[in-house]
Design an enzyme around this catalytic site. Sequence first.
Site, PDB file in Angstrom:
ATOM      1  N   THR A   3       0.815  -1.214   0.000  1.00 34.95           N
ATOM      2  CA  THR A   3       0.000   0.000   0.000  1.00 34.95           C
ATOM      3  C   THR A   3       0.850   1.267   0.000  1.00 34.95           C
ATOM      4  O   THR A   3       1.895   1.326   0.632  1.00 34.95           O
ATOM      5  CB  THR A   3      -0.944   0.040   1.219  1.00 34.95           C
ATOM      6  OG1 THR A   3      -1.613  -1.190   1.349  1.00 34.95           O
ATOM      7  CG2 THR A   3      -1.959   1.155   1.080  1.00 34.95           C
TER       8      THR A   3
ATOM      9  N   ARG B 269     -10.564 -10.858  -3.025  1.00 32.71           N
ATOM     10  CA  ARG B 269     -10.366 -10.229  -1.711  1.00 32.71           C
ATOM     11  C   ARG B 269     -10.055  -8.739  -1.830  1.00 32.71           C
ATOM     12  O   ARG B 269      -9.322  -8.299  -2.709  1.00 32.71           O
ATOM     13  CB  ARG B 269      -9.228 -10.940  -0.976  1.00 32.71           C
ATOM     14  CG  ARG B 269      -8.836 -10.318   0.375  1.00 32.71           C
ATOM     15  CD  ARG B 269      -7.661  -9.373   0.266  1.00 32.71           C
ATOM     16  NE  ARG B 269      -7.264  -8.826   1.571  1.00 32.71           N
ATOM     17  CZ  ARG B 269      -6.412  -7.819   1.712  1.00 32.71           C
ATOM     18  NH1 ARG B 269      -5.867  -7.249   0.654  1.00 32.71           N
ATOM     19  NH2 ARG B 269      -6.104  -7.376   2.930  1.00 32.71           N
TER      20      ARG B 269
ATOM     21  N   GLY C 272      -8.944  -5.285   0.682  1.00 28.99           N
ATOM     22  CA  GLY C 272      -8.502  -4.823   1.990  1.00 28.99           C
ATOM     23  C   GLY C 272      -9.139  -3.494   2.338  1.00 28.99           C
ATOM     24  O   GLY C 272     -10.216  -3.153   1.859  1.00 28.99           O
ATOM     25  N   ASP C 273      -8.449  -2.717   3.135  1.00 23.57           N
ATOM     26  CA  ASP C 273      -9.007  -1.450   3.630  1.00 23.57           C
ATOM     27  C   ASP C 273      -8.796  -0.283   2.675  1.00 23.57           C
ATOM     28  O   ASP C 273      -9.496   0.727   2.772  1.00 23.57           O
ATOM     29  CB  ASP C 273      -8.387  -1.100   4.989  1.00 23.57           C
ATOM     30  CG  ASP C 273      -6.883  -0.895   4.897  1.00 23.57           C
ATOM     31  OD1 ASP C 273      -6.197  -1.792   4.363  1.00 23.57           O
ATOM     32  OD2 ASP C 273      -6.382   0.141   5.356  1.00 23.57           O
TER      33      ASP C 273
ATOM     34  N   THR D 280      -2.008   1.747   6.230  1.00 21.58           N
ATOM     35  CA  THR D 280      -1.320   0.652   5.563  1.00 21.58           C
ATOM     36  C   THR D 280      -1.065  -0.479   6.543  1.00 21.58           C
ATOM     37  O   THR D 280      -0.718  -0.233   7.703  1.00 21.58           O
ATOM     38  CB  THR D 280       0.022   1.115   4.955  1.00 21.58           C
ATOM     39  OG1 THR D 280       0.729  -0.026   4.459  1.00 21.58           O
ATOM     40  CG2 THR D 280       0.891   1.824   5.986  1.00 21.58           C
ATOM     41  N   GLY D 281      -1.254  -1.708   6.091  1.00 26.14           N
ATOM     42  CA  GLY D 281      -1.023  -2.842   6.980  1.00 26.14           C
ATOM     43  C   GLY D 281      -1.969  -3.979   6.667  1.00 26.14           C
ATOM     44  O   GLY D 281      -2.400  -4.160   5.528  1.00 26.14           O
TER      45      GLY D 281
ATOM     46  N   GLY E 290      -5.093  -5.318   6.080  1.00 26.52           N
ATOM     47  CA  GLY E 290      -6.341  -4.654   5.736  1.00 26.52           C
ATOM     48  C   GLY E 290      -7.561  -5.123   6.498  1.00 26.52           C
ATOM     49  O   GLY E 290      -8.421  -4.316   6.874  1.00 26.52           O
TER      50      GLY E 290
END
Length: 298
Positions: free
Chosen positions: A166, A194, A196-197, A217-218, A220
């Site tokens: 990210t 899939r 993520g955030d 970031t990380g 998600g």
Amino acid sequence: MFAIAVHGGAGVMNRSELSPDKEKAIHQSLADAVEAGYQVLAKGGPALDAVEQAVRVLEDAEHFNAGRGSVFTSDERHEMDASIMDGKTLKAGAVAGVKNVRNPITLARTVMDKSDYVLLMAPGAEDFARQHNLPFEPDEYFFTQQRYQELKKKQSGEGDSRKIGTVGAVALDQAGNVAAATSTGGMTNKTFGRLGDSPVIGAGTYANNQACAVSCTGDGEYFIRAVAAYDVYCLMVYKGLSLQEACRVVVHEKLKAIEGDGGLIAVDRAGNLELAFNSEGMYRGWRNDRGEGGTAIF
């Protein structure tokens, strides 16, 4: 008064895997992204333009899991997500699962500016991009040997899918407006479409002139469950916390409590910047109108 910060991802990092040449290249790309956004702000431009330009630089670099450097899905494709938000109007745009779009962040900005929607998913998002003449690139453009090796390692049971991923930017402009933008290639070896955030407003990206702008970031899944970006804003507005304290609570208490690794960057109305992470490292850069700035990894 103005300020900008960028991140190139947070997560599992190993100093021994980072050659001097690669480390130098990463620092340069982070500095280039900061400079791109800073020049917009220095000329009196809007925070929204600054974060878009900064993220485009990171998408065009192959060192980060976004745009050109995106990781591979299980079927050896690249599916990219991005979002952007204007703290002045609370307008936002996002795209999910897009393929071959050179700059997903610009597509997200176009969704915000040229449609009545917030979030478009592929393949409709790609049709929208073509309708607005946004540039596409062939599969070869997105192929990097490092990402392909990461996929094969993951598929053989080695490696860690929580590798650094990210990119994002937050900014405060001279008019007092904040904005945030986030872009990603997702998770190595991901399946079933899939997400993520990063394309989720409130989870990976949030901006509101009342308080702050945030890009995350990380891992998600954990940032979605924590509604991390919006929670920073809420802690400031509803509990009266400073930006620094709000970021600390979200990153080091709330996310840690559910085993969520990663970090975030944030800016408030006063131009304060926070670059907080609970992982081994986070690619990051920052600069303000007082001459303070730099880049860092660990």
